[in-house]
Design an enzyme around this catalytic site. Structure first.
Site, PDB file in Angstrom:
ATOM      1  N   HIS A 220       5.043  14.597  16.728  1.00 18.66           N
ATOM      2  CA  HIS A 220       6.191  15.320  17.022  1.00 18.66           C
ATOM      3  C   HIS A 220       6.508  15.168  18.664  1.00 18.66           C
ATOM      4  CE1 HIS A 220       8.655  18.494  15.321  1.00 18.66           C
ATOM      5  NE2 HIS A 220       7.893  19.378  15.814  1.00 18.66           N
TER       6      HIS A 220
ATOM      7  N   ASN B 268      10.529  24.564  18.921  1.00 19.87           N
ATOM      8  CA  ASN B 268      11.163  25.541  18.011  1.00 19.87           C
ATOM      9  C   ASN B 268      12.395  26.473  19.319  1.00 19.87           C
ATOM     10  OD1 ASN B 268       9.675  24.922  16.047  1.00 19.87           O
ATOM     11  ND2 ASN B 268       8.744  27.116  15.984  1.00 19.87           N
TER      12      ASN B 268
ATOM     13  N   ASP C 167      11.369  12.881  16.726  1.00 18.77           N
ATOM     14  CA  ASP C 167      10.668  12.308  15.538  1.00 18.77           C
ATOM     15  C   ASP C 167      11.725  12.745  14.194  1.00 18.77           C
ATOM     16  OD1 ASP C 167       9.957  15.234  15.991  1.00 18.77           O
ATOM     17  OD2 ASP C 167       9.025  15.203  14.373  1.00 18.77           O
TER      18      ASP C 167
END
Length: 189
Positions: A19, A67, A92
């Site tokens: 990530h 997020n 990613d």
């Protein structure tokens, strides 16, 4: 381009995870340009300002967790009056295999929570993305664990290779010649 955003999660426990491919890309660019990213609380991230061809360009790594990446991006864009079409987000990409990097403008968000939050805070999906392939675990229920772990031994060098290859088109990206950068990146052997 006025803003280059690398997406990832802050903290040592996320270093080297799939990530954090966006962070890795921006870190390598900063190293190449010999600049250091520094904490900037008003932008909720690590930042560096560089001068390229008589224009200021910002490098940004949001430290808000994936997020909530839009909080950081929107704060910097609002302060410096940067329009979405003048930024590129490096992230990613599950839908590309390790070793592949693709550049695109706009389009879907592919379920990527960092992109979703940026699009929500900026009010548009119409910004450039540099997608670093990390592959897919094969089961959508396994995605969270997959992206938050380091790549397998055979995948890591492929991801590093995609990052290095995509960094080669940086001179075109910074000039705003993203279509030319896309063509060059996508036609590399």
């Amino acid at each position: 381009m006025k803003l280059i955003v690398g997406l990832g999660n802050p903290g040592r426990e996320y270093d080297g995870t799939r990530h954090n491919a966006g962070f890795d890309w921006v870190d390598q660019l900063a190293h190449k340009l010999q600049v250091s990213l520094r904490p900037e609380s008003r932008f909720h991230g690590l930042c560096a300002q560089i001068r390229q061809k008589d224009a200021d360009v910002w490098l940004l790594e949001p430290q808000t967790f994936m997020n909530r990446s839009g909080q950081s991006v929107a704060a910097l864009c609002q302060f410096y009056k940067i329009q979405p079409q003048d930024m590129i987000v490096v992230h990613d990409e599950l839908d590309l295999p390790p070793g592949v990097a693709k550049l695109k403008k706009g389009g879907g968000l592919g379920g990527h929570n960092g992109l979703k939050d940026i699009a929500a805070k900026m009010g548009t999906q119409d910004f450039w993305r540099l997608r670093i392939g990390i592959g897919h675990p094969g089961d959508r229920n396994a995605v969270v664990g997959y992206v938050l772990h380091p790549p397998r031994k055979e995948e890591a060098p492929l991801i590093d290779e995609a990052i290095a290859r995509s960094l080669e088109v940086w001179p075109l990206i910074v000039q705003g010649a993203c279509e030319a950068a896309m063509l060059k990146l996508h036609t590399k052997a």
